[in-house]
Scaffold this motif. Structure first.
Motif, PDB file in Angstrom:
ATOM      1  N   PHE A 174       1.032  -1.412   0.172  1.00 31.56           N
ATOM      2  CA  PHE A 174      -0.035  -0.247  -0.028  1.00 31.56           C
ATOM      3  C   PHE A 174       0.620   1.425  -0.036  1.00 31.56           C
ATOM      4  N   VAL A 175       0.404   2.067  -0.827  1.00 35.79           N
ATOM      5  CA  VAL A 175       1.254   3.492  -0.907  1.00 35.79           C
ATOM      6  C   VAL A 175       0.814   4.254  -1.528  1.00 35.79           C
ATOM      7  N   THR A 203       0.996   4.660   5.326  1.00 39.89           N
ATOM      8  CA  THR A 203       1.359   3.890   3.601  1.00 39.89           C
ATOM      9  C   THR A 203       3.046   4.620   3.980  1.00 39.89           C
ATOM     10  N   PRO A 204       3.870   3.483   3.319  1.00 43.19           N
ATOM     11  CA  PRO A 204       3.822   2.456   2.446  1.00 43.19           C
ATOM     12  C   PRO A 204       3.641   1.581   3.741  1.00 43.19           C
ATOM     13  N   THR A 205       2.711   0.865   3.412  1.00 38.03           N
ATOM     14  CA  THR A 205       2.494  -0.955   4.225  1.00 38.03           C
ATOM     15  C   THR A 205       2.710  -1.363   3.349  1.00 38.03           C
ATOM     16  N   LEU A 206       3.134  -2.952   3.467  1.00 38.44           N
ATOM     17  CA  LEU A 206       3.880  -4.410   3.118  1.00 38.44           C
ATOM     18  C   LEU A 206       2.908  -4.980   3.955  1.00 38.44           C
ATOM     19  N   LEU A 263       5.467  -2.133   7.915  1.00 38.64           N
ATOM     20  CA  LEU A 263       5.168  -0.671   7.623  1.00 38.64           C
ATOM     21  C   LEU A 263       6.610   0.062   7.119  1.00 38.64           C
ATOM     22  N   GLY A 264       6.307   0.971   6.525  1.00 40.68           N
ATOM     23  CA  GLY A 264       8.083   1.573   6.408  1.00 40.68           C
ATOM     24  C   GLY A 264       8.253   1.736   4.764  1.00 40.68           C
TER      25      GLY A 264
END
Length: 108
Positions: A24-25, A73-76, A88-89
């Protein structure tokens, strides 16, 4: 004959699972761009050909962020293999990202 078949099964290389990521960006913001690049590099170096990355821009798809409970964001999110992992990050700390995603073993 049965003994030979058993030997072949034991010698067969284990099938390595495909890793599915959802990143997520927020548009082309600096941290979002870094996260995209870092994730692509990590996948290329550690699970080449065995990954799928879905990028979700929360500025365009708010409902997907809400559904996945993404507030930052960003969240992977590592979707597969289970268990699900959230990082996160911008993914700059490669060693920590590899550990979190369980990729610091012999994945190559």
């Amino acid at each position: 004959m049965k003994a030979r078949k058993r030997e072949r099964r034991r010698e067969a290389k284990p099938v390595r699972e495909t890793h599915i990521f959802r990143l997520f960006v927020a548009g082309n913001e600096s941290n979002s761009s870094q996260a995209r690049r870092n994730l692509a590099r990590i996948c290329e170096e550690h699970i080449k050909g065995r990954h799928k990355i879905e990028v979700v821009d929360v500025l365009k798809d708010v409902s997907s962020a809400h559904k996945n409970r993404v507030l930052v964001t960003p969240t992977l999110i590592l979707i597969k293999p289970l268990p699900k992992v959230i990082v996160l990050g911008n993914l700059n700390d490669t060693e920590q990202v590899l550990a979190a995603l369980r990729l610091n073993g012999d994945e190559r």
